[in-house]
Design a protein around this motif. Sequence first.
Motif, PDB file in Angstrom:
ATOM      1  N   ILE A   1      44.717  33.235  36.954  1.00 21.87           N
ATOM      2  CA  ILE A   1      43.674  34.168  37.380  1.00 21.87           C
ATOM      3  C   ILE A   1      44.278  35.268  38.250  1.00 21.87           C
ATOM      4  CG2 ILE A   1      42.989  32.801  39.401  1.00 21.87           C
ATOM      5  CD1 ILE A   1      40.698  34.969  37.192  1.00 21.87           C
ATOM      6  N   LEU A   2      45.276  34.911  39.077  1.00 21.37           N
ATOM      7  CA  LEU A   2      45.951  35.915  39.900  1.00 21.37           C
ATOM      8  C   LEU A   2      46.600  36.981  39.028  1.00 21.37           C
ATOM      9  CD1 LEU A   2      47.205  37.031  42.540  1.00 21.37           C
ATOM     10  CD2 LEU A   2      49.067  35.390  42.195  1.00 21.37           C
ATOM     11  N   ILE A   3      47.343  36.565  38.025  1.00 22.66           N
ATOM     12  CA  ILE A   3      48.037  37.508  37.148  1.00 22.66           C
ATOM     13  C   ILE A   3      47.038  38.363  36.369  1.00 22.66           C
ATOM     14  CG2 ILE A   3      49.543  37.679  35.133  1.00 22.66           C
ATOM     15  CD1 ILE A   3      50.989  35.170  36.236  1.00 22.66           C
ATOM     16  N   LYS A   4      45.952  37.741  35.925  1.00 21.78           N
ATOM     17  CA  LYS A   4      44.930  38.475  35.177  1.00 21.78           C
ATOM     18  C   LYS A   4      44.273  39.540  36.057  1.00 21.78           C
ATOM     19  CE  LYS A   4      40.857  37.590  32.239  1.00 21.78           C
ATOM     20  NZ  LYS A   4      41.430  37.987  30.936  1.00 21.78           N
ATOM     21  N   LEU A   5      44.018  39.198  37.312  1.00 20.96           N
ATOM     22  CA  LEU A   5      43.386  40.163  38.221  1.00 20.96           C
ATOM     23  C   LEU A   5      44.302  41.353  38.498  1.00 20.96           C
ATOM     24  CD1 LEU A   5      41.687  37.796  40.844  1.00 20.96           C
ATOM     25  CD2 LEU A   5      40.616  39.039  38.958  1.00 20.96           C
ATOM     26  N   CYS A   6      45.589  41.078  38.630  1.00 16.65           N
ATOM     27  CA  CYS A   6      46.539  42.167  38.912  1.00 16.65           C
ATOM     28  C   CYS A   6      46.845  42.998  37.672  1.00 16.65           C
ATOM     29  CB  CYS A   6      47.821  41.596  39.506  1.00 16.65           C
ATOM     30  SG  CYS A   6      47.601  40.856  41.146  1.00 16.65           S
ATOM     31  N   ASP A   7      46.936  42.347  36.520  1.00 18.69           N
ATOM     32  CA  ASP A   7      47.278  43.056  35.287  1.00 18.69           C
ATOM     33  C   ASP A   7      46.096  43.842  34.721  1.00 18.69           C
ATOM     34  OD1 ASP A   7      49.830  42.131  35.423  1.00 18.69           O
ATOM     35  OD2 ASP A   7      49.649  40.665  33.799  1.00 18.69           O
ATOM     36  N   GLU A   8      44.899  43.279  34.791  1.00 18.80           N
ATOM     37  CA  GLU A   8      43.759  43.873  34.097  1.00 18.80           C
ATOM     38  C   GLU A   8      42.803  44.636  35.007  1.00 18.80           C
ATOM     39  OE1 GLU A   8      41.842  41.270  31.303  1.00 18.80           O
ATOM     40  OE2 GLU A   8      43.712  40.184  30.874  1.00 18.80           O
ATOM     41  N   LEU A   9      42.789  44.324  36.303  1.00 21.38           N
ATOM     42  CA  LEU A   9      41.900  45.031  37.225  1.00 21.38           C
ATOM     43  C   LEU A   9      42.653  45.919  38.210  1.00 21.38           C
ATOM     44  CD1 LEU A   9      39.165  42.380  38.142  1.00 21.38           C
ATOM     45  CD2 LEU A   9      39.014  44.286  36.540  1.00 21.38           C
ATOM     46  N   ASP A  10      43.966  45.864  38.176  1.00 19.28           N
ATOM     47  CA  ASP A  10      44.803  46.655  39.080  1.00 19.28           C
ATOM     48  C   ASP A  10      44.675  46.222  40.540  1.00 19.28           C
ATOM     49  OD1 ASP A  10      46.789  48.569  39.453  1.00 19.28           O
ATOM     50  OD2 ASP A  10      45.342  50.099  40.038  1.00 19.28           O
TER      51      ASP A  10
ATOM     52  N   SER B   1      47.743  22.045  36.593  1.00 26.21           N
ATOM     53  CA  SER B   1      47.131  23.189  35.928  1.00 26.21           C
ATOM     54  C   SER B   1      47.658  24.471  36.566  1.00 26.21           C
ATOM     55  CB  SER B   1      45.608  23.131  36.082  1.00 26.21           C
ATOM     56  OG  SER B   1      45.021  24.349  35.685  1.00 26.21           O
ATOM     57  N   LEU B   2      47.773  25.505  35.762  1.00 28.74           N
ATOM     58  CA  LEU B   2      48.233  26.805  36.253  1.00 28.74           C
ATOM     59  C   LEU B   2      47.088  27.797  36.404  1.00 28.74           C
ATOM     60  CD1 LEU B   2      51.472  27.192  34.098  1.00 28.74           C
ATOM     61  CD2 LEU B   2      51.280  26.369  36.444  1.00 28.74           C
ATOM     62  N   TYR B   3      45.839  27.308  36.425  1.00 32.13           N
ATOM     63  CA  TYR B   3      44.696  28.209  36.396  1.00 32.13           C
ATOM     64  C   TYR B   3      44.677  29.175  37.577  1.00 32.13           C
ATOM     65  CZ  TYR B   3      41.876  26.273  40.206  1.00 32.13           C
ATOM     66  OH  TYR B   3      41.411  25.927  41.443  1.00 32.13           O
ATOM     67  N   ASN B   4      45.062  28.694  38.773  1.00 25.92           N
ATOM     68  CA  ASN B   4      44.992  29.563  39.954  1.00 25.92           C
ATOM     69  C   ASN B   4      46.050  30.666  39.896  1.00 25.92           C
ATOM     70  OD1 ASN B   4      46.719  27.377  40.161  1.00 25.92           O
ATOM     71  ND2 ASN B   4      46.635  27.283  42.381  1.00 25.92           N
ATOM     72  N   TYR B   5      47.159  30.424  39.193  1.00 29.63           N
ATOM     73  CA  TYR B   5      48.168  31.467  39.014  1.00 29.63           C
ATOM     74  C   TYR B   5      47.786  32.405  37.863  1.00 29.63           C
ATOM     75  CZ  TYR B   5      50.803  28.428  42.084  1.00 29.63           C
ATOM     76  OH  TYR B   5      51.191  27.658  43.155  1.00 29.63           O
TER      77      TYR B   5
ATOM     78  N   PHE C   1      40.258  41.462  49.351  1.00 32.27           N
ATOM     79  CA  PHE C   1      39.598  40.368  48.632  1.00 32.27           C
ATOM     80  C   PHE C   1      40.451  39.122  48.839  1.00 32.27           C
ATOM     81  CE2 PHE C   1      38.611  38.649  44.089  1.00 32.27           C
ATOM     82  CZ  PHE C   1      37.721  37.725  44.613  1.00 32.27           C
ATOM     83  N   VAL C   2      39.907  38.124  49.536  1.00 35.56           N
ATOM     84  CA  VAL C   2      40.639  36.892  49.829  1.00 35.56           C
ATOM     85  C   VAL C   2      40.003  35.758  49.026  1.00 35.56           C
ATOM     86  CG1 VAL C   2      41.279  35.215  51.606  1.00 35.56           C
ATOM     87  CG2 VAL C   2      41.320  37.670  52.113  1.00 35.56           C
ATOM     88  N   LEU C   3      40.804  35.140  48.170  1.00 34.47           N
ATOM     89  CA  LEU C   3      40.316  34.152  47.213  1.00 34.47           C
ATOM     90  C   LEU C   3      41.025  32.819  47.424  1.00 34.47           C
ATOM     91  CD1 LEU C   3      38.518  33.774  44.661  1.00 34.47           C
ATOM     92  CD2 LEU C   3      40.483  34.519  43.301  1.00 34.47           C
ATOM     93  N   ASP C   4      40.263  31.815  47.855  1.00 38.06           N
ATOM     94  CA  ASP C   4      40.798  30.470  48.097  1.00 38.06           C
ATOM     95  C   ASP C   4      40.612  29.622  46.851  1.00 38.06           C
ATOM     96  OD1 ASP C   4      41.512  27.940  49.336  1.00 38.06           O
ATOM     97  OD2 ASP C   4      39.350  27.577  49.564  1.00 38.06           O
ATOM     98  N   LEU C   5      41.711  29.097  46.314  1.00 35.00           N
ATOM     99  CA  LEU C   5      41.650  28.275  45.105  1.00 35.00           C
ATOM    100  C   LEU C   5      42.455  26.997  45.291  1.00 35.00           C
ATOM    101  CD1 LEU C   5      42.154  31.032  42.385  1.00 35.00           C
ATOM    102  CD2 LEU C   5      40.029  29.836  42.917  1.00 35.00           C
TER     103      LEU C   5
END
Length: 333
Positions: free
Chosen positions: A103-112, A97-101, A81-85
Amino acid sequence: MIAMILESPLYTTNYGAAYIGDSLELLDCIEPDSIDLVITSPPFALLREKSYGNVDQEAYIDWLFAFCKKVYRILAPQGSFVLDLGGAYQSKRPVRSLYNYRILIKLCDELDFRLAEEFFWYNPSKLPSPIEWVNKRKIRAKDAVNTVWWLSKTDNPKANVSKVLVPYSERMKKLHENPEKYYKPKERPSGHDIGTSFATNNGGAIPSNLLQIPNTESNSRYIQLCKAVGIPAHPARFPQKLPLFFINFLTELGDTVLDIFAGSNTTGFAAETVQRRWIAFEQNPSYLAASAFRFLDANENNDAAAKLFEKLLRKQEKIKITPSETQLHHSFI
């Protein structure tokens, strides 16, 4: 295998299909573990609303997470999954803004998801922005780099960097011609003993995770036909070399590539050029209809493009577009 419910594409080509609709709904129509690469550039969390429909910064992370949760379900075990932000500033403050970081942490922490590697897309042709902090007050440098997260479901997603080698530097070319003249083996300060094995010509150099790709699609056939037909081109387009790099790097012949925010379908066209199956989701009918211009034979005139656009908006028949061989090229860097 793609679920049969995805049976009414706006148009098809030799390798792909483009669908109008909300990706949150369309993703539910895809079989689990079936997509080899999802690559997309969602509307960014900008402070000002754009014509292509971006989301307010405050709500952005939860909004994007809902899509990513469904991407995880349909992604193949060895897929990517390649996500350009793009980056953004906080409202009325010269603070990023830290939104792009987040979302990265949320994806790794909550979706594995695993962060296989972070990439940075440097666009040297990007105009100075934001105007207030860069041009007027002159207290910030221009923002010219996007973060591109390469995510996977496992530690070892499918990848082959030898398929995206870049040209050697002139110095390295000389070294290959005469290693003894231009290099003497020695021990580095770190203690590593550097021999001459790196002087072997492997057909190109390994690319770095800084991708320098100018976004200068100002006179492409897509743009020309949009102007001729009198419709606006998508205002936030991928440069073709960006998705093409990851398609070559992370997929093989027979694999399927999906873009859930397709816009003008640069990803689909890039996949077509290297004979990958592709799927495009886009909720704006006009943008997706115009994206068909990318696949038109180079000999088709403006009238043919206008008729195709109208047919796609009316959608009264199945439409397959067959790109000419002259359009299908394999360069990526």
